[in-house]
Design a protein around this motif. Structure first.
Motif, PDB file in Angstrom:
ATOM      1  N   VAL A 271      34.566  50.711  51.303  1.00  0.00           N
ATOM      2  CA  VAL A 271      35.334  51.178  50.142  1.00  0.00           C
ATOM      3  C   VAL A 271      34.737  50.663  48.839  1.00  0.00           C
ATOM      4  O   VAL A 271      35.350  50.798  47.782  1.00  0.00           O
ATOM      5  N   LYS A 272      33.537  50.101  48.906  1.00  0.00           N
ATOM      6  CA  LYS A 272      32.953  49.502  47.713  1.00  0.00           C
ATOM      7  C   LYS A 272      32.714  50.539  46.619  1.00  0.00           C
ATOM      8  O   LYS A 272      32.873  50.252  45.429  1.00  0.00           O
ATOM      9  N   PHE A 273      32.369  51.788  47.024  1.00  0.00           N
ATOM     10  CA  PHE A 273      32.126  52.831  46.021  1.00  0.00           C
ATOM     11  C   PHE A 273      33.385  53.077  45.194  1.00  0.00           C
ATOM     12  O   PHE A 273      33.320  53.305  43.981  1.00  0.00           O
ATOM     13  N   LEU A 274      34.557  53.019  45.863  1.00  0.00           N
ATOM     14  CA  LEU A 274      35.818  53.240  45.163  1.00  0.00           C
ATOM     15  C   LEU A 274      36.113  52.084  44.209  1.00  0.00           C
ATOM     16  O   LEU A 274      36.577  52.306  43.082  1.00  0.00           O
ATOM     17  N   ILE A 275      35.832  50.865  44.649  1.00  0.00           N
ATOM     18  CA  ILE A 275      36.067  49.688  43.810  1.00  0.00           C
ATOM     19  C   ILE A 275      35.185  49.739  42.562  1.00  0.00           C
ATOM     20  O   ILE A 275      35.643  49.459  41.447  1.00  0.00           O
TER      21      ILE A 275
ATOM     22  N   GLU B 199      36.494  49.903  38.819  1.00  0.00           N
ATOM     23  CA  GLU B 199      36.026  48.870  37.901  1.00  0.00           C
ATOM     24  C   GLU B 199      35.431  49.491  36.639  1.00  0.00           C
ATOM     25  O   GLU B 199      35.756  49.094  35.514  1.00  0.00           O
ATOM     26  N   SER B 200      34.577  50.495  36.817  1.00  0.00           N
ATOM     27  CA  SER B 200      33.930  51.153  35.675  1.00  0.00           C
ATOM     28  C   SER B 200      34.947  51.885  34.816  1.00  0.00           C
ATOM     29  O   SER B 200      34.917  51.796  33.578  1.00  0.00           O
ATOM     30  N   ALA B 201      35.879  52.602  35.467  1.00  0.00           N
ATOM     31  CA  ALA B 201      36.903  53.344  34.724  1.00  0.00           C
ATOM     32  C   ALA B 201      37.797  52.404  33.929  1.00  0.00           C
ATOM     33  O   ALA B 201      38.130  52.657  32.766  1.00  0.00           O
ATOM     34  N   THR B 202      38.173  51.288  34.570  1.00  0.00           N
ATOM     35  CA  THR B 202      39.029  50.310  33.897  1.00  0.00           C
ATOM     36  C   THR B 202      38.338  49.718  32.675  1.00  0.00           C
ATOM     37  O   THR B 202      38.941  49.559  31.612  1.00  0.00           O
TER      38      THR B 202
END
Length: 328
Positions: A270-274, A278-281
């Motif tokens: 699930v690292k791609f989702l994290i 992270e980038s969006a936040t």
């Protein structure tokens, strides 16, 4: 419904939902470490009426990254009550940390609900304080959660009470004691000064000076009483052979890694989702900050946050920046 009654009801709901976190990881064992041991010995020395400089840690200035000769006096002062009544009972220390854990969660909710709708503030608080990565720190006798309580209490009190003289005295004490727990608290002093300078036409000069004066009285007075010759010598040696760019890069890198661990653990699938979250936040946070700057809406807590992040990036930590450094 009266706003104050509504606020108290929400605080009560928040407290009830945080109470189960008190009992999670509540054990009679301890995740041992050298810094934890020095905190306990400093608490013992204070209880015995001795200076913390008399601790048994043999400091090596040629290998100073292991840890400072003494730690800031605030957290050991808080530990003295437990030590005086329970000596080295780790169950008692775990109860103590668990209490501050719940208080930190409650303070977080009170702070967040002054900026968000109550339900969003509550959900965000629960997401953070029931996170397994955060919960595991309850096994450590560390200053993170006590610092978080005094840090957030200072910000909340500044919002609500800075126009009153007694409020200014209270704020100064809270900021001063937060600094005595963790040096990161100095970011609040910078936040108070910058906010006053930019809003000097509407802010009270007398109360601002009282806040700053009480902060200095608290930090200097308690240091002189309990730290003695060790006062002010805690972290200066870490800056020997200091490299600014290398330090900032390393701290920034490990801060991002800590964020990924906080919301994804070590699950690589699930690292791609994290990374996306992270980038969006980060992008949303930057846009929000730019918007507040453009509208000249930056508050004291905004300046404190920016200064705290800057201090985290430039400070030469003994190992690397971890979750427990960036959480407050």
């Amino acid at each position: 419904m009266h706003p104050r009654v509504k606020s108290l009801i929400w605080i009560g709901v928040g407290l009830i939902l945080l109470i189960p976190a008190f009992f999670i990881n509540l054990k009679d064992t301890h995740d041992w470490g050298g810094d934890f041991a020095l905190y306990l010995e400093e608490a013992q020395l204070i209880t015995e009426g001795k200076s913390v400089a008399e601790n048994s840690y043999v400091f090596n200035p040629d290998h100073n990254r292991i840890g400072p000769a003494t730690y800031p006096i605030g957290f050991p002062l808080l530990l003295t009550y437990v030590h005086a009544n329970h000596r080295f009972s780790f169950e008692a220390y775990n109860f103590f940390i668990a209490l501050f854990y719940v208080l930190a969660g409650l303070m977080s909710f009170i702070f967040l609900k002054s900026r968000l709708k109550e339900i969003y503030a509550l959900l965000l608080t629960l997401v953070i304080f029931y996170n397994p990565i955060i919960l595991q720190f309850k096994l450590e006798i560390m200053s993170g959660f006590p610092f978080m309580v005094f840090f957030l209490a200072s910000l909340i009190s500044y919002d609500k009470f800075r126009t009153k003289l007694w409020g200014a005295i209270l704020i100064g004490f809270l900021i001063g004691f937060a600094i005595l727990i963790r040096s990161l608290g100095w970011a609040m002093v910078g936040g108070v000064i910058i906010y006053f300078v930019l809003n000097r036409k509407t802010e009270n000069l007398r109360n601002t000076l009282v806040i700053l004066g009480m902060t200095l009285i608290t930090t200097t007075g308690l240091n002189l009483i309990f730290a003695g010759s060790a006062s002010g010598s805690d972290y200066s040696t870490l800056f020997n052979n200091y490299n600014f760019l290398e330090t900032v890069y390393a701290n920034l890198y490990h801060s991002f890694i800590s964020f990924q661990m906080l919301f994804g653990g070590k699950e690589m699938d699930v690292k791609f989702l994290i990374v996306f979250i992270e980038s969006a936040t980060l992008i949303l946070a930057i846009f929000g900050l730019i918007k507040r700057i453009a509208k000249r809406q930056l508050q004291m807590f905004d300046w404190t946050f920016l200064l705290a992040m800057a201090l985290i990036l430039v400070f030469p930590y003994s190992t690397v920046v971890g979750v427990r450094y960036i959480t407050p």
